[in-house]
Design a protein around this motif. Sequence first.
Motif, mmCIF file in Angstrom:
data_model
loop_
_atom_site.group_PDB
_atom_site.id
_atom_site.type_symbol
_atom_site.label_atom_id
_atom_site.label_comp_id
_atom_site.label_asym_id
_atom_site.label_seq_id
_atom_site.Cartn_x
_atom_site.Cartn_y
_atom_site.Cartn_z
ATOM 1 N N VAL A 21 0.857 -1.180 0.000
ATOM 2 C CA VAL A 21 0.000 0.000 0.000
ATOM 3 C C VAL A 21 0.893 1.230 0.000
ATOM 4 O O VAL A 21 1.802 1.343 0.832
ATOM 5 N N TRP B 93 1.172 5.504 -0.010
ATOM 6 C CA TRP B 93 0.504 6.780 0.218
ATOM 7 C C TRP B 93 1.266 7.881 -0.500
ATOM 8 O O TRP B 93 2.499 7.896 -0.504
ATOM 9 N N ASP C 265 -8.301 6.528 -6.984
ATOM 10 C CA ASP C 265 -7.591 5.416 -6.357
ATOM 11 C C ASP C 265 -6.938 5.848 -5.053
ATOM 12 O O ASP C 265 -6.910 5.088 -4.073
ATOM 13 N N THR D 167 -7.765 4.131 -1.453
ATOM 14 C CA THR D 167 -6.728 3.496 -0.647
ATOM 15 C C THR D 167 -6.722 4.055 0.772
ATOM 16 O O THR D 167 -6.639 3.308 1.756
ATOM 17 N N SER D 168 -6.825 5.369 0.879
ATOM 18 C CA SER D 168 -6.836 5.989 2.210
ATOM 19 C C SER D 168 -8.101 5.658 2.980
ATOM 20 O O SER D 168 -8.067 5.474 4.200
ATOM 21 N N THR E 20 -7.799 1.979 4.337
ATOM 22 C CA THR E 20 -6.816 1.832 5.409
ATOM 23 C C THR E 20 -7.232 2.611 6.658
ATOM 24 O O THR E 20 -6.980 2.172 7.781
#
Length: 367
Positions: A5, A7, A175, A179-180, A183
Amino acid sequence: MAEVVTWTSGGAIVGRFEVTRRGFLTGGLALAGTAVLGATVGAGTAWAFDGPPITDCAGWGARPNSAVVPIWNQRPVKILVHHTATPNVTDYSQGAAFALARSIQNFHMDTRGWLDTGQHFTISRGGDVMEGRHRSLEVLRIGQRQVEGAHCTGQNIVSVGIENEGTYIDTDPTDALWTSLRTTCAYICSQYGIAPTELYGHRDFKNTACPGDRLYGMLPRLRREVAGLLGKNVEGGATQKASWPLLRPGDVGVDVQAAQYLLRDHGMTEVVPHGRYDAATADAVVAFEQATGAEDVGMLGGETWPVLARTVRSSERSEAGKAVETLAARRNAESVPDVVTRPDWQRLLGTGGSPADTSVDPVGPPR
């Protein structure tokens, strides 16, 4: 097998983590002024998960809250996903994210009259995660108590509210935002011991299109991916939660016709059950919502359906009975129980699933 993953902030990679099968994050990041959450686990949780970098209120330049932020000596039991209903901007910089957070706080305090930002956390289209209401990050790290929010009436002390920048009626989130979001949800679940299936949309509890048709439709995927990040196994059906259809002016079909019969059942006999959500139906919905203290926006959603769809005997000769008959005709292969309750209504409406958490907090004005 592990998943990587990454960031980013302003287009630059600030962290790359490897998520192991057990749900732990390994790796590091370098982002000045941003808190990196540790793996302090709330009591009773069975798994640990480090969250994404989250910028606290001071980091994005928040105003002071106008009154003491209430903190409850209990843990939340669910997460509510929202969208900000703002433009789907292409400026993914951290500066733009911080400006968004300030504009939301100004609107909530100056126009809504609240003591601070309403939601607990905000995620930008660039993937920046920010604390919304003061002390939300501090309390989340401890994992034992709950900051009272103002993001959804009836849910403000039993849920964590996450605003996602943009409007997702007919567009998917970026995206980076996705993703954030997943998580962040995984970290909140790990800290509070919230089951990864207990993720909901704003519309599940209010008469609103929020968080948008597309993002709302992605919630089963979100539940599944959050469970995967935490190393939890969930049955496929558990990711589809029982809900209510959102009906709006202009909609047509059997669901609308059933709602019209139910409105007539509640005394609104001026409504014609023809299956078109016309102006007369919208007026009746608003009148019903006003009479029941719901948000009167002319849409029929998660706040009003549970009141409108009363328990009824499927054989009774009433307008509610006609609603059951209308829905059952569409699903003619399925039997209808003699007593139709909320789960049966949801199944007949095509929005059944695993039981939803219907817990609510004390009714009161948002602050």
